[in-house]
Design a protein around this motif. Structure first.
Motif, mmCIF file in Angstrom:
data_model
loop_
_atom_site.group_PDB
_atom_site.id
_atom_site.type_symbol
_atom_site.label_atom_id
_atom_site.label_comp_id
_atom_site.label_asym_id
_atom_site.label_seq_id
_atom_site.Cartn_x
_atom_site.Cartn_y
_atom_site.Cartn_z
ATOM 1 N N LEU A 173 9.104 -0.784 7.578
ATOM 2 C CA LEU A 173 8.401 0.231 6.791
ATOM 3 C C LEU A 173 8.068 -0.327 5.407
ATOM 4 N N VAL A 174 9.026 -0.988 4.800
ATOM 5 C CA VAL A 174 8.823 -1.565 3.469
ATOM 6 C C VAL A 174 7.714 -2.616 3.525
ATOM 7 N N LYS A 175 7.778 -3.479 4.502
ATOM 8 C CA LYS A 175 6.779 -4.543 4.616
ATOM 9 C C LYS A 175 5.376 -3.972 4.821
ATOM 10 N N GLY A 176 5.269 -2.950 5.664
ATOM 11 C CA GLY A 176 3.969 -2.332 5.909
ATOM 12 C C GLY A 176 3.388 -1.676 4.668
ATOM 13 N N LEU A 177 4.222 -0.940 3.945
ATOM 14 C CA LEU A 177 3.752 -0.301 2.713
ATOM 15 C C LEU A 177 3.387 -1.339 1.664
ATOM 16 N N ALA A 178 4.158 -2.413 1.591
ATOM 17 C CA ALA A 178 3.881 -3.470 0.614
ATOM 18 C C ALA A 178 2.542 -4.140 0.906
ATOM 19 N N LYS A 179 2.248 -4.383 2.173
ATOM 20 C CA LYS A 179 0.966 -5.006 2.543
ATOM 21 C C LYS A 179 -0.206 -4.110 2.155
ATOM 22 N N LYS A 180 -0.088 -2.817 2.436
ATOM 23 C CA LYS A 180 -1.159 -1.879 2.074
ATOM 24 C C LYS A 180 -1.390 -1.855 0.569
ATOM 25 N N LEU A 181 -0.299 -1.801 -0.176
ATOM 26 C CA LEU A 181 -0.404 -1.738 -1.627
ATOM 27 C C LEU A 181 -0.949 -3.051 -2.193
ATOM 28 N N ARG A 182 -0.505 -4.169 -1.647
ATOM 29 C CA ARG A 182 -0.918 -5.491 -2.146
ATOM 30 C C ARG A 182 -2.431 -5.653 -2.074
ATOM 31 N N ASP A 183 -3.033 -5.105 -1.044
ATOM 32 C CA ASP A 183 -4.484 -5.213 -0.879
ATOM 33 C C ASP A 183 -5.258 -4.490 -1.976
ATOM 34 N N LYS A 184 -4.612 -3.577 -2.673
ATOM 35 C CA LYS A 184 -5.275 -2.793 -3.720
ATOM 36 C C LYS A 184 -5.024 -3.331 -5.123
ATOM 37 N N LEU A 185 -4.232 -4.395 -5.228
ATOM 38 C CA LEU A 185 -3.798 -4.877 -6.544
ATOM 39 C C LEU A 185 -4.466 -6.190 -6.922
ATOM 40 N N PRO A 186 -4.447 -6.515 -8.212
ATOM 41 C CA PRO A 186 -4.996 -7.799 -8.656
ATOM 42 C C PRO A 186 -4.201 -8.974 -8.075
ATOM 43 N N ALA A 187 -4.830 -10.123 -8.038
ATOM 44 C CA ALA A 187 -4.242 -11.309 -7.414
ATOM 45 C C ALA A 187 -2.945 -11.772 -8.068
ATOM 46 N N HIS A 188 -2.739 -11.474 -9.347
ATOM 47 C CA HIS A 188 -1.544 -11.981 -10.031
ATOM 48 C C HIS A 188 -0.261 -11.222 -9.666
ATOM 49 N N VAL A 189 -0.378 -10.112 -8.962
ATOM 50 C CA VAL A 189 0.810 -9.352 -8.558
ATOM 51 C C VAL A 189 1.396 -10.007 -7.301
ATOM 52 N N MET A 246 3.610 -10.551 -3.968
ATOM 53 C CA MET A 246 4.104 -9.768 -2.838
ATOM 54 C C MET A 246 5.625 -9.634 -2.890
ATOM 55 N N GLU A 247 6.315 -10.674 -3.313
ATOM 56 C CA GLU A 247 7.778 -10.645 -3.388
ATOM 57 C C GLU A 247 8.263 -9.568 -4.357
ATOM 58 N N ASP A 248 7.531 -9.365 -5.442
ATOM 59 C CA ASP A 248 7.894 -8.313 -6.394
ATOM 60 C C ASP A 248 7.761 -6.936 -5.749
ATOM 61 N N ILE A 249 6.659 -6.732 -5.060
ATOM 62 C CA ILE A 249 6.430 -5.445 -4.403
ATOM 63 C C ILE A 249 7.517 -5.191 -3.358
ATOM 64 N N LEU A 250 7.844 -6.221 -2.577
ATOM 65 C CA LEU A 250 8.885 -6.078 -1.561
ATOM 66 C C LEU A 250 10.235 -5.768 -2.204
ATOM 67 N N GLY A 291 7.182 5.332 -3.839
ATOM 68 C CA GLY A 291 7.406 5.673 -5.246
ATOM 69 C C GLY A 291 8.088 4.551 -6.009
ATOM 70 N N ALA A 292 9.050 3.893 -5.372
ATOM 71 C CA ALA A 292 9.754 2.782 -6.032
ATOM 72 C C ALA A 292 8.811 1.616 -6.300
ATOM 73 N N MET A 293 7.887 1.385 -5.382
ATOM 74 C CA MET A 293 6.908 0.313 -5.568
ATOM 75 C C MET A 293 5.990 0.615 -6.767
ATOM 76 N N TYR A 294 5.489 1.834 -6.802
ATOM 77 C CA TYR A 294 4.625 2.215 -7.926
ATOM 78 C C TYR A 294 5.395 2.206 -9.255
ATOM 79 N N ASP A 295 6.614 2.715 -9.222
ATOM 80 C CA ASP A 295 7.432 2.708 -10.455
ATOM 81 C C ASP A 295 7.674 1.278 -10.938
ATOM 82 N N GLY A 296 7.986 0.385 -10.003
ATOM 83 C CA GLY A 296 8.253 -1.004 -10.364
ATOM 84 C C GLY A 296 7.019 -1.709 -10.936
ATOM 85 N N LEU A 297 5.874 -1.389 -10.402
ATOM 86 C CA LEU A 297 4.646 -2.014 -10.896
ATOM 87 C C LEU A 297 4.216 -1.461 -12.250
#
Length: 79
Positions: free
Chosen positions: A18-34, A36-40, A72-78
């Protein structure tokens, strides 16, 4: 490790995809400098929080409860 804590850890481990799937979806919407390991990392923290706070007596599936906490944790962390 107490049995309840071990059960919650196992619950979280079963939902790592679940975490990996949500991270992939979110990563596609973010700038290149973010990274994936941080999001995970943010997502894993959210998953552990969800496992600690989950109350099955409320009638909500863990996957549904965890989905919103992980996202929510992913968005808060970013932020």
């Amino acid at each position: 490790m107490p049995e309840d804590r071990l059960d919650r850890k196992r619950l979280a481990e079963r939902h790592l995809p679940l975490v990996k799937g949500l991270a992939k979806k979110l990563r596609d919407k973010l700038p290149a400098h973010v990274e994936m390991e941080d999001i995970l990392g943010y997502g894993h923290r959210g998953l552990m929080e969800a496992a600690e706070r989950y109350d099955p007596s409320r009638g909500v599936a863990f996957s549904t409860f965890a989905y919103y906490r992980v996202q929510g944790a992913m968005y808060d962390g970013l932020r």
